[in-house]
Each structure stands twice: as structure tokens, then as C-alpha cells.
Design a protein around this motif. Structure first.
Motif, PDB file in Angstrom:
ATOM      1  N   HIS A  67       0.866  -1.203  -0.012  1.00  0.00           N
ATOM      2  CA  HIS A  67      -0.008  -0.018   0.016  1.00  0.00           C
ATOM      3  C   HIS A  67       0.796   1.253  -0.008  1.00  0.00           C
ATOM      4  CE1 HIS A  67      -2.483   3.479   1.777  1.00  0.00           C
ATOM      5  NE2 HIS A  67      -3.262   2.742   1.283  1.00  0.00           N
ATOM      6  N   ASP A  68       1.883   1.164   0.652  1.00  0.00           N
ATOM      7  CA  ASP A  68       2.886   2.328   0.957  1.00  0.00           C
ATOM      8  C   ASP A  68       3.931   2.593  -0.112  1.00  0.00           C
ATOM      9  OD1 ASP A  68       1.202   3.227   3.093  1.00  0.00           O
ATOM     10  OD2 ASP A  68       2.788   2.503   4.608  1.00  0.00           O
ATOM     11  N   ALA A  69       4.240   1.471  -0.797  1.00  0.00           N
ATOM     12  CA  ALA A  69       5.264   1.425  -1.681  1.00  0.00           C
ATOM     13  C   ALA A  69       4.849   2.523  -3.217  1.00  0.00           C
ATOM     14  CB  ALA A  69       5.429   0.085  -2.545  1.00  0.00           C
ATOM     15  N   LYS A  70       5.977   3.340  -3.264  1.00  0.00           N
ATOM     16  CA  LYS A  70       5.884   4.255  -4.456  1.00  0.00           C
ATOM     17  C   LYS A  70       5.914   3.446  -5.748  1.00  0.00           C
ATOM     18  CE  LYS A  70       8.099   8.343  -6.220  1.00  0.00           C
ATOM     19  NZ  LYS A  70       9.454   9.267  -6.105  1.00  0.00           N
ATOM     20  N   ASP A  71       4.900   3.969  -6.762  1.00  0.00           N
ATOM     21  CA  ASP A  71       4.694   3.518  -7.939  1.00  0.00           C
ATOM     22  C   ASP A  71       4.497   1.914  -8.079  1.00  0.00           C
ATOM     23  OD1 ASP A  71       5.065   5.928  -9.099  1.00  0.00           O
ATOM     24  OD2 ASP A  71       7.077   5.838  -9.163  1.00  0.00           O
ATOM     25  N   ILE A  72       3.986   1.255  -7.065  1.00  0.00           N
ATOM     26  CA  ILE A  72       4.095  -0.097  -6.802  1.00  0.00           C
ATOM     27  C   ILE A  72       3.222  -0.805  -8.092  1.00  0.00           C
ATOM     28  CG2 ILE A  72       1.971  -0.026  -5.525  1.00  0.00           C
ATOM     29  CD1 ILE A  72       4.905  -2.614  -5.202  1.00  0.00           C
ATOM     30  N   GLU A  73       2.231   0.193  -8.661  1.00  0.00           N
ATOM     31  CA  GLU A  73       1.391  -0.628  -9.779  1.00  0.00           C
ATOM     32  C   GLU A  73       2.076  -0.507 -11.103  1.00  0.00           C
ATOM     33  OE1 GLU A  73      -0.630  -2.494  -9.238  1.00  0.00           O
ATOM     34  OE2 GLU A  73      -1.303  -1.941  -7.091  1.00  0.00           O
ATOM     35  N   LYS A  74       3.418   0.160 -10.975  1.00  0.00           N
ATOM     36  CA  LYS A  74       4.241   0.091 -12.332  1.00  0.00           C
ATOM     37  C   LYS A  74       5.393  -0.944 -12.120  1.00  0.00           C
ATOM     38  CE  LYS A  74       3.100   4.774 -13.764  1.00  0.00           C
ATOM     39  NZ  LYS A  74       3.493   6.057 -13.961  1.00  0.00           N
ATOM     40  N   GLN A  75       5.629  -1.637 -11.059  1.00  0.00           N
ATOM     41  CA  GLN A  75       6.659  -2.396 -10.668  1.00  0.00           C
ATOM     42  C   GLN A  75       5.971  -4.021 -10.571  1.00  0.00           C
ATOM     43  OE1 GLN A  75       7.840  -0.654  -7.128  1.00  0.00           O
ATOM     44  NE2 GLN A  75       9.142   0.878  -8.191  1.00  0.00           N
ATOM     45  N   ILE A  76       7.109  -4.827 -10.712  1.00  0.00           N
ATOM     46  CA  ILE A  76       7.090  -6.014 -10.082  1.00  0.00           C
ATOM     47  C   ILE A  76       7.853  -6.469  -8.981  1.00  0.00           C
ATOM     48  CG2 ILE A  76       7.601  -8.372 -10.975  1.00  0.00           C
ATOM     49  CD1 ILE A  76       7.065  -7.581 -13.671  1.00  0.00           C
ATOM     50  N   VAL A  77       7.290  -6.999  -8.031  1.00  0.00           N
ATOM     51  CA  VAL A  77       7.895  -7.402  -6.876  1.00  0.00           C
ATOM     52  C   VAL A  77       8.175  -8.947  -6.914  1.00  0.00           C
ATOM     53  CG1 VAL A  77       7.684  -7.653  -4.409  1.00  0.00           C
ATOM     54  CG2 VAL A  77       6.794  -5.530  -5.552  1.00  0.00           C
ATOM     55  N   LEU A  78       9.250  -9.349  -6.758  1.00  0.00           N
ATOM     56  CA  LEU A  78       9.578 -10.843  -6.955  1.00  0.00           C
ATOM     57  C   LEU A  78       9.914 -11.265  -5.404  1.00  0.00           C
ATOM     58  CD1 LEU A  78      10.348 -13.017  -8.805  1.00  0.00           C
ATOM     59  CD2 LEU A  78      12.392 -12.039  -9.119  1.00  0.00           C
ATOM     60  N   ALA A  79       9.407 -12.500  -5.084  1.00  0.00           N
ATOM     61  CA  ALA A  79       9.688 -13.154  -3.904  1.00  0.00           C
ATOM     62  C   ALA A  79      10.240 -14.542  -4.156  1.00  0.00           C
ATOM     63  CB  ALA A  79       8.546 -13.202  -3.167  1.00  0.00           C
ATOM     64  N   PHE A  80      11.261 -15.199  -3.309  1.00  0.00           N
ATOM     65  CA  PHE A  80      11.764 -16.457  -3.468  1.00  0.00           C
ATOM     66  C   PHE A  80      11.530 -16.910  -1.797  1.00  0.00           C
ATOM     67  CE2 PHE A  80      14.115 -14.314  -6.706  1.00  0.00           C
ATOM     68  CZ  PHE A  80      13.903 -15.050  -7.810  1.00  0.00           C
ATOM     69  N   ALA A  81      10.929 -18.243  -1.829  1.00  0.00           N
ATOM     70  CA  ALA A  81      10.957 -18.672  -0.605  1.00  0.00           C
ATOM     71  C   ALA A  81      11.623 -20.257  -0.963  1.00  0.00           C
ATOM     72  CB  ALA A  81       9.332 -19.195  -0.601  1.00  0.00           C
ATOM     73  N   TYR A  82      12.524 -20.244   0.294  1.00  0.00           N
ATOM     74  CA  TYR A  82      13.561 -21.355   0.430  1.00  0.00           C
ATOM     75  C   TYR A  82      13.154 -21.919   1.555  1.00  0.00           C
ATOM     76  CZ  TYR A  82      15.881 -18.721  -3.236  1.00  0.00           C
ATOM     77  OH  TYR A  82      16.269 -18.276  -4.547  1.00  0.00           O
ATOM     78  N   TYR A  83      12.923 -23.233   1.753  1.00  0.00           N
ATOM     79  CA  TYR A  83      12.524 -23.933   2.888  1.00  0.00           C
ATOM     80  C   TYR A  83      13.717 -23.931   4.074  1.00  0.00           C
ATOM     81  CZ  TYR A  83      15.661 -28.004   2.891  1.00  0.00           C
ATOM     82  OH  TYR A  83      16.857 -28.736   2.908  1.00  0.00           O
ATOM     83  N   TRP A  84      14.801 -23.828   3.619  1.00  0.00           N
ATOM     84  CA  TRP A  84      15.999 -23.631   5.050  1.00  0.00           C
ATOM     85  C   TRP A  84      15.926 -22.468   5.616  1.00  0.00           C
ATOM     86  CZ3 TRP A  84      17.579 -24.758  -0.505  1.00  0.00           C
ATOM     87  CH2 TRP A  84      17.972 -23.671  -0.990  1.00  0.00           C
ATOM     88  N   HIS A  85      15.007 -21.294   5.119  1.00  0.00           N
ATOM     89  CA  HIS A  85      14.772 -20.029   6.066  1.00  0.00           C
ATOM     90  C   HIS A  85      13.734 -20.308   6.864  1.00  0.00           C
ATOM     91  CE1 HIS A  85      16.907 -17.544   2.832  1.00  0.00           C
ATOM     92  NE2 HIS A  85      18.100 -17.859   3.527  1.00  0.00           N
ATOM     93  N   TRP A  86      12.757 -21.148   6.793  1.00  0.00           N
ATOM     94  CA  TRP A  86      11.543 -21.486   7.385  1.00  0.00           C
ATOM     95  C   TRP A  86      11.665 -21.837   8.924  1.00  0.00           C
ATOM     96  CZ3 TRP A  86       8.920 -24.637   2.991  1.00  0.00           C
ATOM     97  CH2 TRP A  86       8.836 -23.665   1.790  1.00  0.00           C
ATOM     98  N   ASP A  87      11.028 -21.447   9.666  1.00  0.00           N
ATOM     99  CA  ASP A  87      11.131 -21.638  11.251  1.00  0.00           C
ATOM    100  C   ASP A  87      10.047 -22.899  11.498  1.00  0.00           C
ATOM    101  OD1 ASP A  87      11.424 -21.972  13.991  1.00  0.00           O
ATOM    102  OD2 ASP A  87      10.679 -19.775  14.371  1.00  0.00           O
ATOM    103  N   LEU A  88      10.454 -24.074  11.057  1.00  0.00           N
ATOM    104  CA  LEU A  88       9.615 -25.286  11.203  1.00  0.00           C
ATOM    105  C   LEU A  88       9.434 -25.568  12.634  1.00  0.00           C
ATOM    106  CD1 LEU A  88      11.090 -27.069   7.987  1.00  0.00           C
ATOM    107  CD2 LEU A  88       8.929 -25.801   8.347  1.00  0.00           C
ATOM    108  N   ASN A  89      10.362 -25.328  13.284  1.00  0.00           N
ATOM    109  CA  ASN A  89      10.333 -25.895  14.660  1.00  0.00           C
ATOM    110  C   ASN A  89       9.180 -25.149  15.323  1.00  0.00           C
ATOM    111  OD1 ASN A  89      12.391 -27.798  14.369  1.00  0.00           O
ATOM    112  ND2 ASN A  89      13.957 -26.111  15.044  1.00  0.00           N
ATOM    113  N   HIS A  90       9.178 -23.928  15.232  1.00  0.00           N
ATOM    114  CA  HIS A  90       8.247 -23.095  16.108  1.00  0.00           C
ATOM    115  C   HIS A  90       6.646 -23.232  15.527  1.00  0.00           C
ATOM    116  CE1 HIS A  90      11.382 -20.704  17.898  1.00  0.00           C
ATOM    117  NE2 HIS A  90      10.500 -20.997  19.148  1.00  0.00           N
ATOM    118  N   SER A  91       6.697 -23.567  14.192  1.00  0.00           N
ATOM    119  CA  SER A  91       5.448 -23.891  13.446  1.00  0.00           C
ATOM    120  C   SER A  91       4.739 -25.020  13.685  1.00  0.00           C
ATOM    121  CB  SER A  91       5.444 -23.436  11.858  1.00  0.00           C
ATOM    122  OG  SER A  91       6.283 -24.640  11.336  1.00  0.00           O
ATOM    123  N   GLU A  92       5.414 -26.126  13.961  1.00  0.00           N
ATOM    124  CA  GLU A  92       5.085 -27.363  14.179  1.00  0.00           C
ATOM    125  C   GLU A  92       4.373 -27.799  13.008  1.00  0.00           C
ATOM    126  OE1 GLU A  92       2.654 -27.639  17.838  1.00  0.00           O
ATOM    127  OE2 GLU A  92       4.220 -26.995  18.969  1.00  0.00           O
TER     128      GLU A  92
END
Length: 201
Positions: free
Chosen positions: A114-139
Motif C-alpha cells: 500500500h505504501d510503496a511508491k509506484d507499486i502498480e508500475k513495478q514487479i515485486v519478486l519473492a523467493f521462498a527457500y525452505y531452509w529459511h523457514w521456522d519449522l520448529n516453532h510452526s509445528e
């Protein structure tokens, strides 16, 4: 600096704060924010990246502590999409373990975009890697966590995209997603998808 107060289930007085380049991160990190390093080191790292004029951070604050955050960054120079000026990368996303299941992560992401400038003229890319996930706390198992994380990112307007990036293919739980701005040109979208995975073009 943009601020919003939230009243979330089981958690009153959560403040969402967007920080942009050259602004100061004044609050300490909650001790449970440790997935990406020690809390003090994470706070120092976020303050350093705020020196970049394309950086944005959204934080959730409760009782004068940061209890969750997400970063929006320019690509690293060595990344293939760094040549695309309209691509940004969603960096670390974390909520302190005792504050989870209260929809804070969803609120942080929605406020970030919502706050990002010109967000509708951009592409936001996200990578999800399982080695970053907090699996212990999430159960959760790794694939249950993957489904949960996908639902979260979809709720913020992201969709799955497919890349030949080696780290994504290193494990079947890893995945990539993108938020594509509504005002992005067809040419820019084509260039992005070609850069993401030239083998399918």
C-alpha cells in the motif's frame, strides 16, 4: 514515514510503520526475531539497507519493540533481473514466534504494498527457500509450511511464477512468486518473464 494502528485478534495496539531510505529504525527487535540472525544484528542490517534510495521496510511494533517486519529491496547487482529497473525483491519476512497466528504477517505485507511508491508500475519478486523457514516453532511439515506461506503471499496479491533459478530447484518445497503491477506495460512483463526463465521462450 507512514504509520497505521491495527486492532488484531488477541493482540491490541499493533502499530504498522513504513520506513523509507534515510529514515531511522528507532525500535529494538523482539528477542524472538531470530530466523535470520540475532535480533540486534538484524536491526543493524536493516538500518544499513535503508541507506539505499529504493529500499522500504514495513515493521509491526508492540510495546515499543519490533515484533515483525518485511523488506522491499532493489535486486543485487549480480542478479539477472537487476537490469530491469521496475523489478524489486521482497527480502526477509518474519514475525516473532509468540505473535504468530494473529494475521500480523498479512497486515505487514498489505501495508508494505500500500505504501510503496509506484507499486502498480513495478514487479515485486519473492523467493521462498525452505531452509529459511521456522519449522520448529510452526509445528508444520515442510510442505504444510509451503502451503501456508503460499496462501499468505497470495492474500497480498502475489502469484506463483516459474524460474530456472538453481536455488529454487534445489528442493521441491522452494518456490517463487511475484506481484505484477496493474499499470505495467506488456513489453515490461514479457521482458521480465523472459529474464525469469528464458528456456520456455
Amino acid at each position: 514515514m507512514k504509520v497505521e494502528m491495527l486492532m488484531l485478534n488477541k493482540s491490541r495496539d499493533i502499530t504498522l510503520l513504513s520506513l523509507f531510505s534515510a529514515q531511522k529504525l528507532l525500535y529494538p527487535f523482539h528477542s524472538d526475531l531470530s530466523c535470520f540472525g540475532e535480533p540486534d544484528k538484524q536491526r543493524s542490517r536493516l538500518q544499513r539497507i535503508l541507506s539505499d534510495d529504493q529500499t522500504q521496510i514495513c515493521i509491526a511494533i508492540h510495546q515499543e519493540e519490533v515484533v515483525g517486519y518485511v523488506t522491499l529491496l532493489p535486486p543485487e547487482p549480480e542478479e539477472r533481473w537487476s537490469s530491469l529497473s521496475y523489478v524489486r525483491v521482497m527480502g526477509a519476512l518474519e514475525v516473532a514466534s509468540i505473535y504468530r497466528r494473529r494475521h500480523i504477517a498479512c497486515a505487514i505485507l498489505q501495508r508494505l504494498f500500500h505504501d510503496a511508491k509506484d507499486i502498480e508500475k513495478q514487479i515485486v519478486l519473492a523467493f521462498a527457500y525452505y531452509w529459511h523457514w521456522d519449522l520448529n516453532h510452526s509445528e508444520l511439515g515442510v510442505y504444510e509450511y509451503k502451503r501456508m506461506l503460499k496462501r499468505l503471499l497470495i492474500s497480498a496479491g502475489m502469484e506463483e511464477v516459474y524460474t530456472d533459478e538453481p536455488d529454487v530447484h534445489a528442493h521441491s518445497a522452494n518456490f517463487s512468486m511475484a506481484r505484477i503491477g496493474r499499470n505495467l506495460s506488456t513489453e515490461h512483463m514479457q521482458r521480465f518473464f523472459y529474464t525469469l526463465n528464458p528456456r520456455i521462450w
